[in-house]
Scaffold this active site. Structure first.
Site, PDB file in Angstrom:
ATOM      1  N   LYS A 105       0.851  -1.181   0.000  1.00  0.00           N
ATOM      2  CA  LYS A 105       0.000   0.000   0.000  1.00  0.00           C
ATOM      3  C   LYS A 105       0.895   1.242   0.000  1.00  0.00           C
ATOM      4  O   LYS A 105       1.693   1.442   0.918  1.00  0.00           O
ATOM      5  CB  LYS A 105      -0.906   0.016   1.235  1.00  0.00           C
ATOM      6  CG  LYS A 105      -1.660   1.338   1.379  1.00  0.00           C
ATOM      7  CD  LYS A 105      -2.496   1.407   2.636  1.00  0.00           C
ATOM      8  CE  LYS A 105      -2.859   2.854   2.938  1.00  0.00           C
ATOM      9  NZ  LYS A 105      -3.650   3.004   4.170  1.00  0.00           N
ATOM     10  N   GLY A 166      -8.173   8.901   9.831  1.00  0.00           N
ATOM     11  CA  GLY A 166      -8.415   8.894  11.265  1.00  0.00           C
ATOM     12  C   GLY A 166      -9.478   9.874  11.726  1.00  0.00           C
ATOM     13  O   GLY A 166      -9.709  10.015  12.924  1.00  0.00           O
ATOM     14  N   ALA A 192     -10.033   5.783   3.722  1.00  0.00           N
ATOM     15  CA  ALA A 192      -9.941   6.592   4.940  1.00  0.00           C
ATOM     16  C   ALA A 192     -11.248   7.327   5.131  1.00  0.00           C
ATOM     17  O   ALA A 192     -11.935   7.647   4.166  1.00  0.00           O
ATOM     18  CB  ALA A 192      -8.791   7.592   4.852  1.00  0.00           C
ATOM     19  N   GLY A 193     -11.580   7.547   6.389  1.00  0.00           N
ATOM     20  CA  GLY A 193     -12.745   8.371   6.697  1.00  0.00           C
ATOM     21  C   GLY A 193     -13.907   7.625   7.305  1.00  0.00           C
ATOM     22  O   GLY A 193     -14.806   8.235   7.880  1.00  0.00           O
ATOM     23  N   ASN A 214      -9.135   1.552   9.812  1.00  0.00           N
ATOM     24  CA  ASN A 214      -8.355   1.195  10.991  1.00  0.00           C
ATOM     25  C   ASN A 214      -8.936   1.859  12.237  1.00  0.00           C
ATOM     26  O   ASN A 214      -9.450   1.196  13.129  1.00  0.00           O
ATOM     27  CB  ASN A 214      -6.888   1.609  10.781  1.00  0.00           C
ATOM     28  CG  ASN A 214      -5.965   1.162  11.921  1.00  0.00           C
ATOM     29  OD1 ASN A 214      -6.393   0.764  12.988  1.00  0.00           O
ATOM     30  ND2 ASN A 214      -4.681   1.216  11.692  1.00  0.00           N
TER      31      ASN A 214
END
Lengths: 263, 74
Positions: A105, A166, A192-193, A214
């Protein structure tokens, strides 16, 4: 018709086949046992990992591999913290040696507080990594031209943000994600988000191949339970996408017949 | 006679004693450091040292080494 069985609904990246459409990170957990329990509950088959210097003052400290078996779970090394193509290439060469694996990644980030994808740096690093034999899943801006260019460079998955890393803000750009997806033929992930289960379901309903997250799990009050919620949200969103949602209409359309009523 | 080798290891200068019978190899260094060779990767002067060559990669004073492993990340 029996409907679509989620177990038969696989996807592939760089020639490898996966059942789970949820990729989870391994960062920001309380400890390694909690990391392992959350991954298990999420059903993820791929996890992202970072590459860092060994703490030489404590060489016997437990390592991630002691808790998350790389033989069972595919490690996807990332380039978090790399700000140049050279750093990204060196980091992932080390990862390849540590894990014997060339699926990676790529993320090249701008400065805090946004950590927004640095696209010129990302293009340069993607080209260098692909030239060096890596199969690059790439974190990127929600920019249709950038996504197309990364695909043309040879990236094996395009992974735009739904909101800053995050932030847990949820998908701020569903329309743009849909438009980018139209022109991408390799796997397309939101990276993300995502903040909670419904965000992951929305990403899948839009038609994303998979979702990468995550913090939404690691920073939940109960990470293991949230991991399970994410697993089902991704499955539900995927099935809803395959089923095809009903058309929206401006007004009511009763489900019960309007005929045969008593008078 | 033992010879000492000064390395820059993960950004820190450190002095190591080579074995009595020859130069210091990567494998000997990793054992001295107490590291599990299966869980780390090594870069010497910005070049990867393949795991298969740990025993025959000799270190010299001034070498820059990075020893890394996987940690949690998103």
């Amino acid at each position: 018709m029996d409907g679509i069985n989620a177990a038969d609904d696989t996807w592939s990246v760089a020639g490898r086949i996966f059942h789970s459409r949820l990729i989870v990170g391994t960062g920001r957990y309380k400890d390694l046992p909690e990391t392992a329990a959350a991954i298990e509950a999420s059903g993820a088959e791929i996890v992202t990992v970072a590459v860092r210097r060994v703490n030489l003052s404590d060489p016997k400290a437990p390592m991630l591999q002691d808790y998350v078996d790389p033989k069972k779970i595919t490690y996807l090394p990332n380039t978090a913290g790399c700000f140049t193509a050279n750093e990204a290439v060196r980091t992932l060469r080390l990862a390849r040696e540590a894990g014997g694996w060339n699926l990676v990644k790529l993320e090249v980030l701008g400065p805090p507080p946004l950590l927004y994808p640095d696209m010129p740096g990302t293009f340069e690093a993607a080209a260098a990594l692909i030239k060096d034999g890596f199969e690059v899943m790439v974190y990127c801006a929600d920019d249709p031209l950038a996504a197309r260019r990364l695909q043309d460079l040879g990236c094996v998955a395009i992974m735009p943000l739904g909101a800053p890393i995050g932030s847990g803000l949820g998908l701020q750009n569903p329309a743009m994600l849909s438009m980018i997806m139209e022109n991408v033929t390799v796997p397309f992930l939101v990276d993300a988000g995502v903040g909670t289960a419904s965000d992951a379901a929305i990403a899948m309903e839009l038609g994303c191949t998979a979702v990468l997250l995550n913090s939404a799990i690691a920073h939940a009050r109960d990470p293991v339970t949230m991991a399970k919620a994410m697993k089902y949200a991704v499955q539900a969103g995927r099935l809803a996408y395959l089923a095809g949602r009903m058309p929206r209409r401006m007004g009511a359309d009763p489900s019960s017949p309007l005929t045969g009523l008593i008078r | 006679m033992q010879s000492s080798v000064t390395l820059t290891l993960n950004g820190e200068r450190r002095v190591f004693e080579g074995p009595a019978d020859g130069p210091l190899s990567v494998i000997v260094l990793l054992v001295q450091l107490g590291l599990d060779t299966r869980k780390v990767a090594v870069e010497r002067n910005e070049e990867i040292v393949p795991r298969s060559r740990y025993a025959e990669t000799w270190l010299a004073s001034g070498d820059q080494l990075e020893i890394v492993h996987f940690i949690g990340g998103g």
